[in-house]
Scaffold this active site. Sequence first.
Site, PDB file in Angstrom:
ATOM      1  N   HIS A 124     -39.521  38.954  67.614  1.00  0.00           N
ATOM      2  CA  HIS A 124     -39.962  37.856  66.739  1.00  0.00           C
ATOM      3  C   HIS A 124     -38.824  36.836  66.704  1.00  0.00           C
ATOM      4  CE1 HIS A 124     -40.865  35.963  62.810  1.00  0.00           C
ATOM      5  NE2 HIS A 124     -42.088  36.445  62.931  1.00  0.00           N
ATOM      6  N   ASP A 201     -35.249  45.688  63.515  1.00  0.00           N
ATOM      7  CA  ASP A 201     -36.187  44.848  62.779  1.00  0.00           C
ATOM      8  C   ASP A 201     -37.387  45.734  62.401  1.00  0.00           C
ATOM      9  OD1 ASP A 201     -38.289  43.243  62.037  1.00  0.00           O
ATOM     10  OD2 ASP A 201     -38.054  41.809  63.670  1.00  0.00           O
ATOM     11  N   GLN A 204     -42.528  45.378  60.852  1.00  0.00           N
ATOM     12  CA  GLN A 204     -43.874  45.916  61.119  1.00  0.00           C
ATOM     13  C   GLN A 204     -43.923  47.439  61.055  1.00  0.00           C
ATOM     14  OE1 GLN A 204     -46.490  44.056  61.275  1.00  0.00           O
ATOM     15  NE2 GLN A 204     -45.580  42.038  61.614  1.00  0.00           N
ATOM     16  N   LYS A 227     -45.010  42.349  53.456  1.00  0.00           N
ATOM     17  CA  LYS A 227     -45.867  42.992  54.459  1.00  0.00           C
ATOM     18  C   LYS A 227     -46.224  44.415  54.052  1.00  0.00           C
ATOM     19  CE  LYS A 227     -43.822  40.403  58.291  1.00  0.00           C
ATOM     20  NZ  LYS A 227     -44.799  39.391  58.675  1.00  0.00           N
ATOM     21  N   CYS A 365     -44.947  33.713  66.282  1.00  0.00           N
ATOM     22  CA  CYS A 365     -43.473  33.654  66.236  1.00  0.00           C
ATOM     23  C   CYS A 365     -42.849  34.509  67.327  1.00  0.00           C
ATOM     24  CB  CYS A 365     -42.926  34.069  64.874  1.00  0.00           C
ATOM     25  SG  CYS A 365     -43.426  32.968  63.560  1.00  0.00           S
TER      26      CYS A 365
END
Length: 407
Positions: A124, A201, A204, A227, A365
Amino acid sequence: MGLDVKKIKSDFPILAREIRNGIPLVYLDSAATSQKPQVVIDAMTKYYQFSNANIHRGVHTLAEEATGMYEDVRKKVANFINAKSEKEIIYTRNTTESINLVAQTWGKTNLEEGDIIVLTEMEHHSNLVPWQMLAAEKHLNLEFVTVTDDGLLNLQVYKELLEKSPKLVSFTHMSNVLGTINPVKEMINLAHQAGALTMIDGAQSVPHFPVDVRDLDADFYAFSAHKMLGPTGFGILYGKEKLLDAMPPFMGGGDMIKKVLLRSFKPNDLPHKFEAGTPAIAEAVGLGAAIDYLQALGMDNIALHEHELTNYAFQKLSEIENLIIFGKNNNRGGVIAFELGIIHPHDVAQILDRHGIAIRAGHHCAMPLHEKFGIPATSRASFYLYNSYEDVDRLVEGINIASDLFG
Ligand code: PLP
């Protein structure tokens, strides 16, 4: 245990909304942001109604109550990802800020001209641009693990890049376009053997399946509250205590100091050293309620539900003529990016919207990844715990209508 999706849906007021002429909403854009259950909305409202005060500063009852609520969430977050201590949990605004914090503090103090940072082609923008900015400033070299046609990281390339002795490796746990869940534990282990630190990261991953930062042995790990059923404007940076302790503060101001003189200051202890100014207190409380909600359902159950739903969607979507799915249906999360013949993704999304179905269209993104696949944009459906098999059927129906309209 299977999830009772009907009951779960009823916990989210927005999911009872009708779009346009009485068409019930099907929300398939949770990779962008999740919806919020009533318990999260209530926790934040209740905080403002009964306990609102600034934290860490006052001695009055409200200030103590607000501080207690705010700090209790830190323990909850530490427990949720199995951090050793709440000192390792830094509150930020989102994943993006967490990554920037590491780049601007650890990166600025520990990297020198010519040093290498390894990233991947599936990142991303928030795990690319902070490093590009740092690389430009400090004359660093960025190297990239390539992505295969199946949407997996090329581990052979990764191993070759590690032979160049990078100082840091930073990559996503799960791709927000391909759905790929990367072999994070193995990749961290290889990075450590090569002497590199690791930044993961988790935007998600943390919302969708159990994450244990100690088992992974991640050095830094970032994610966003919005999220995972929580509010916007609130995120987490996990870092190993030893590393965080040695890093300089990120921003200066109130709360991040122990002592201030006119020309100098002494930084506060962890975790407050990295939290300058009045923070998002109600948002912290909201994240606490979101974690309670997720834990009551069980992260394993949530992961299993999404896995089965994604398999179903994969099978149904594969039957549609001219529909190409990006990424392999193997150890993947509930994100499906696709192309529908020559129909522009924005047109697909618009037609679906007319039928009450919210998906995302664009580059999500991840422009370099789209460039790699030679396309400017994709349509993306993403699932969460409140999505049902009927939602997938409505998606398929909508796509068929779009196909017929343009076919
Ligand atoms: N990383 C990944 C993989 C994402 O999907 C996203 C958001 O979509 C981000 C980072 C950035 O998250 P935020 O905008 O909450 O900082």
